[in-house]
Design a protein around this motif. Structure first.
Motif, PDB file in Angstrom:
ATOM      1  N   GLU A   8       0.836  -1.207   0.000  1.00  0.00           N
ATOM      2  CA  GLU A   8       0.000   0.000   0.000  1.00  0.00           C
ATOM      3  C   GLU A   8       0.869   1.255   0.000  1.00  0.00           C
ATOM      4  N   LYS A   9       1.907   1.257   0.824  1.00  0.00           N
ATOM      5  CA  LYS A   9       2.830   2.405   0.873  1.00  0.00           C
ATOM      6  C   LYS A   9       3.561   2.560  -0.464  1.00  0.00           C
ATOM      7  N   ALA A  10       3.984   1.443  -1.035  1.00  0.00           N
ATOM      8  CA  ALA A  10       4.665   1.484  -2.334  1.00  0.00           C
ATOM      9  C   ALA A  10       3.725   2.048  -3.398  1.00  0.00           C
ATOM     10  N   LEU A  14       4.532   5.317  -5.704  1.00  0.00           N
ATOM     11  CA  LEU A  14       4.596   5.202  -7.159  1.00  0.00           C
ATOM     12  C   LEU A  14       3.453   5.952  -7.846  1.00  0.00           C
ATOM     13  N   PHE A  15       2.308   5.999  -7.214  1.00  0.00           N
ATOM     14  CA  PHE A  15       1.174   6.758  -7.743  1.00  0.00           C
ATOM     15  C   PHE A  15       1.539   8.233  -7.846  1.00  0.00           C
ATOM     16  N   GLN A  16       2.213   8.753  -6.826  1.00  0.00           N
ATOM     17  CA  GLN A  16       2.615  10.160  -6.828  1.00  0.00           C
ATOM     18  C   GLN A  16       3.586  10.480  -7.960  1.00  0.00           C
ATOM     19  N   THR A  23      10.554  13.901  -7.234  1.00  0.00           N
ATOM     20  CA  THR A  23      11.615  12.898  -7.248  1.00  0.00           C
ATOM     21  C   THR A  23      11.146  11.712  -6.419  1.00  0.00           C
ATOM     22  N   LEU A  24      11.830  10.607  -6.563  1.00  0.00           N
ATOM     23  CA  LEU A  24      11.485   9.425  -5.784  1.00  0.00           C
ATOM     24  C   LEU A  24      11.598   9.728  -4.286  1.00  0.00           C
ATOM     25  N   GLU A  25      12.638  10.417  -3.913  1.00  0.00           N
ATOM     26  CA  GLU A  25      12.853  10.755  -2.507  1.00  0.00           C
ATOM     27  C   GLU A  25      11.735  11.654  -1.969  1.00  0.00           C
ATOM     28  N   GLU A  26      11.280  12.608  -2.786  1.00  0.00           N
ATOM     29  CA  GLU A  26      10.183  13.489  -2.360  1.00  0.00           C
ATOM     30  C   GLU A  26       8.897  12.690  -2.169  1.00  0.00           C
ATOM     31  N   ALA A  27       8.613  11.791  -3.099  1.00  0.00           N
ATOM     32  CA  ALA A  27       7.404  10.976  -2.996  1.00  0.00           C
ATOM     33  C   ALA A  27       7.451  10.101  -1.749  1.00  0.00           C
ATOM     34  N   ILE A  28       8.610   9.521  -1.479  1.00  0.00           N
ATOM     35  CA  ILE A  28       8.757   8.697  -0.270  1.00  0.00           C
ATOM     36  C   ILE A  28       8.538   9.537   0.975  1.00  0.00           C
ATOM     37  N   SER A  29       9.042  10.755   0.974  1.00  0.00           N
ATOM     38  CA  SER A  29       8.913  11.621   2.159  1.00  0.00           C
ATOM     39  C   SER A  29       7.461  12.017   2.434  1.00  0.00           C
ATOM     40  N   HIS A  30       6.604  11.925   1.430  1.00  0.00           N
ATOM     41  CA  HIS A  30       5.181  12.220   1.631  1.00  0.00           C
ATOM     42  C   HIS A  30       4.461  11.049   2.299  1.00  0.00           C
ATOM     43  N   PHE A  32       6.343   8.456   4.256  1.00  0.00           N
ATOM     44  CA  PHE A  32       7.054   8.055   5.472  1.00  0.00           C
ATOM     45  C   PHE A  32       7.584   9.271   6.206  1.00  0.00           C
ATOM     46  N   GLU A  33       7.719   9.129   7.505  1.00  0.00           N
ATOM     47  CA  GLU A  33       8.304  10.192   8.309  1.00  0.00           C
ATOM     48  C   GLU A  33       9.793  10.305   8.008  1.00  0.00           C
ATOM     49  N   GLU A  34      10.313  11.489   8.219  1.00  0.00           N
ATOM     50  CA  GLU A  34      11.737  11.718   7.985  1.00  0.00           C
ATOM     51  C   GLU A  34      12.570  10.776   8.854  1.00  0.00           C
ATOM     52  N   ASN A  35      13.609  10.233   8.282  1.00  0.00           N
ATOM     53  CA  ASN A  35      14.534   9.310   8.959  1.00  0.00           C
ATOM     54  C   ASN A  35      13.910   7.977   9.349  1.00  0.00           C
ATOM     55  N   GLN A  36      12.714   7.678   8.864  1.00  0.00           N
ATOM     56  CA  GLN A  36      12.105   6.384   9.142  1.00  0.00           C
ATOM     57  C   GLN A  36      12.812   5.321   8.316  1.00  0.00           C
ATOM     58  N   GLU A  37      13.133   4.216   8.948  1.00  0.00           N
ATOM     59  CA  GLU A  37      13.807   3.100   8.269  1.00  0.00           C
ATOM     60  C   GLU A  37      12.867   2.490   7.227  1.00  0.00           C
ATOM     61  N   LEU A  38      13.348   2.352   6.008  1.00  0.00           N
ATOM     62  CA  LEU A  38      12.537   1.761   4.952  1.00  0.00           C
ATOM     63  C   LEU A  38      12.778   0.257   4.897  1.00  0.00           C
ATOM     64  N   ASP A  39      11.705  -0.492   4.835  1.00  0.00           N
ATOM     65  CA  ASP A  39      11.754  -1.945   4.752  1.00  0.00           C
ATOM     66  C   ASP A  39      12.467  -2.360   3.457  1.00  0.00           C
ATOM     67  N   PRO A  40      13.323  -3.389   3.517  1.00  0.00           N
ATOM     68  CA  PRO A  40      14.018  -3.850   2.304  1.00  0.00           C
ATOM     69  C   PRO A  40      13.060  -4.267   1.180  1.00  0.00           C
ATOM     70  N   PHE A  41      11.950  -4.895   1.517  1.00  0.00           N
ATOM     71  CA  PHE A  41      10.956  -5.276   0.512  1.00  0.00           C
ATOM     72  C   PHE A  41      10.398  -4.029  -0.174  1.00  0.00           C
ATOM     73  N   PHE A  42      10.083  -3.010   0.612  1.00  0.00           N
ATOM     74  CA  PHE A  42       9.583  -1.748   0.070  1.00  0.00           C
ATOM     75  C   PHE A  42      10.608  -1.134  -0.878  1.00  0.00           C
ATOM     76  N   LYS A  43      11.850  -1.074  -0.444  1.00  0.00           N
ATOM     77  CA  LYS A  43      12.888  -0.463  -1.277  1.00  0.00           C
ATOM     78  C   LYS A  43      13.068  -1.222  -2.583  1.00  0.00           C
ATOM     79  N   LYS A  44      13.099  -2.538  -2.508  1.00  0.00           N
ATOM     80  CA  LYS A  44      13.278  -3.336  -3.724  1.00  0.00           C
ATOM     81  C   LYS A  44      12.112  -3.110  -4.685  1.00  0.00           C
TER      82      LYS A  44
END
Length: 129
Positions: A8-10, A14-16, A23-30, A32-44
């Motif tokens: 769901e988070k992914a 990706l929808f954004q 950027t990918l980083e900007e979309a992720i920041s919308h 997840f909270e700043e400095n939140q650890e990203l799950d390896p499955f999510f990142k892949k």
């Protein structure tokens, strides 16, 4: 976090990115909270879809009947891209699970018949493998 929640988070990230200047980083920041650890499955999943977008889109275009990829609603297009990436590059998830998850995401976030459309397109990929 469970894999369904990760998907769901992914999907949100990706929808954004679809047809925006984020950027990918900007979309992720919308999402997840700043400095939140990203799950390896999510990142892949997210980085993989993002990096292989052209290939995924080309493969999807081959299976779409009477549809153009860019005429699809963004949510369906995003779900299809994610699921196809999982089918092609993430062998640890059985194809039936990938289909079930994509259908659930389409039911939750898409329109009334989105889940049937997603199922129909993805089934073509599962049948050929």
């Amino acid at each position: 976090m469970k894999r369904h929640e990760i998907r769901e988070k992914a999907l949100q990230v990706l929808f954004q990115l679809d047809n925006t200047d984020l950027t990918l980083e900007e979309a992720i920041s919308h999402v997840f909270e700043e400095n939140q650890e990203l799950d390896p499955f999510f990142k892949k999943l997210v980085f993989g879809v993002h990096e292989n977008l052209r290939e995924l889109d080309e493969k999807l275009k081959e299976k779409l009947e009477n549809w153009s990829l860019y005429r699809l609603p963004k949510i369906e297009r995003t779900v299809l891209r994610m699921a196809l990436f999982e089918l092609l590059y993430m062998d640890e998830t059985p194809p039936a699970v990938v289909l079930d998850e994509a259908i659930e995401l389409a039911k939750t976030f898409g329109e009334e018949k989105s889940n049937k459309f997603v199922n129909g397109v993805l089934s073509k990929f599962v049948e050929q493998s």
